[in-house]
Design an enzyme around this catalytic site. Structure first.
Site, PDB file in Angstrom:
ATOM      1  N   HIS A   1      -4.985 -35.941   6.963  1.00 29.59           N
ATOM      2  CA  HIS A   1      -4.555 -36.546   8.225  1.00 29.59           C
ATOM      3  C   HIS A   1      -5.805 -37.016   8.942  1.00 29.59           C
ATOM      4  CE1 HIS A   1      -1.736 -37.282  11.536  1.00 29.59           C
ATOM      5  NE2 HIS A   1      -2.829 -37.135  12.259  1.00 29.59           N
ATOM      6  N   CYS A   2      -5.867 -38.309   9.264  1.00 28.03           N
ATOM      7  CA  CYS A   2      -7.092 -38.864   9.834  1.00 28.03           C
ATOM      8  C   CYS A   2      -6.883 -39.197  11.306  1.00 28.03           C
ATOM      9  CB  CYS A   2      -7.481 -40.123   9.069  1.00 28.03           C
ATOM     10  SG  CYS A   2      -8.931 -40.907   9.772  1.00 28.03           S
TER      11      CYS A   2
END
Ligand SMILES: [Zn+2]
Ligand SMILES: [Zn+2]
Length: 275
Positions: free
Chosen positions: A127-128
């Site tokens: 998850h960025c």
């Protein structure tokens, strides 16, 4: 359908990304090109190339932020897993469907649960917060494009800053600038240099990580478990094509070309539902 997560950390990072991009454009045009390249033919060239890269970076970023990373749809009726062992079932293509206890459903091979998105994501990478989204099967291409364009912008900015100090007047007939202007140019150049070095190192590190993961295709555990044609050694170009789609490799950097074509490679339903 566009998606956007209400994660505060992600929203701050997305705003920071745009502040950094627009600041670099402001410094390059106002403090480098207009101050040191007046009357030179290089001035319009640099402005056009730099702004094209900014445009491409924003296009790739917008697509990475708003596109579906590969959310596994929730079943219409929740399955009760309470009296069922949370085992894995083998699909026809050799992958293993597993149970997600949080979504209470079966998920396709290589899908993982993201705590921020609160859903299972196909071939989830991470998850960025910088794109306020997961990097998964359907948007990894845009994420890679964004990293490449930001890396190019960082190198280009550093090159322009260096050139502007080596040749402070490229046309050869400039008046010496007032002290105030010179100091302001110095300040903006130092800030942009720091920004470019910081973000440049950051995106190269992530890009190396991403390419390594794509080219090795699987973790060590997966390598031991999986045999047959589904896995095994495949050329790097084929592995990259799995992320970037079936178009020509030269088109992989265009944020406007189609998304990866492997959407339908895994059916949306588990092959066998234990009764
Ligand atoms: Zn899940
Ligand atoms: Zn996520």
């Amino acid at each position: 359908m566009p998606i956007f997560r209400s994660d505060p950390c992600g929203i701050v990072c997305v705003i920071l990304t745009y502040v950094a991009l627009f600041y670099s454009d402001y410094v390059v045009i106002n403090w480098i090109v207009l101050q040191t390249m007046q009357g030179s033919l290089w001035a319009p060239c640099h402005v056009v190339v730099f702004n094209t890269l900014i445009f491409l970076a924003i296009m790739a970023h917008v697509r990475a932020v708003f596109s579906d990373p590969g959310i596994v749809p929730l079943p219409r009726s929740r399955i009760d897993f309470s009296d069922m062992h949370a085992g894995k079932i083998e699909a026809e293509d050799g992958g293993e469907w597993s149970v997600c206890a949080r979504c209470e459903m079966y998920r396709p091979p290589r899908a993982h649960h993201c705590r921020v998105c609160q859903r299972c994501i196909r071939r989830m990478d991470h998850h960025c917060p910088w794109i306020n989204n997961c990097v998964g099967e359907w948007n990894q291409k845009y994420f890679l494009q964004f990293l490449v364009f930001v890396g190019m912008l960082c190198l280009y900015s550093l090159f322009l800053i260096a050139t502007s100090w080596i040749h402070p007047c490229s046309s050869g007939h400039c008046k010496p600038p007032p002290m105030m202007i010179k100091q302001a140019r110095l300040m903006h150049s130092v800030i942009l240099s720091m920004e470019s070095i910081l973000f440049g190192l950051f995106v190269s590190a992530i890009l190396c990580d991403q390419l390594q993961a794509i080219f090795s295709d699987e973790t060590a555990v997966e390598q031991v478990k999986r045999q047959g044609p589904y896995r095994g050694h495949r050329p790097k170009l084929a592995l990259m094509g799995e992320v970037c789609g079936k178009s020509h490799p030269l088109l992989w950097l265009l944020p406007c070309s189609s998304a990866p074509t492997s959407h339908s490679s895994i059916s949306p339903h588990p092959p066998i539902l234990p009764v």
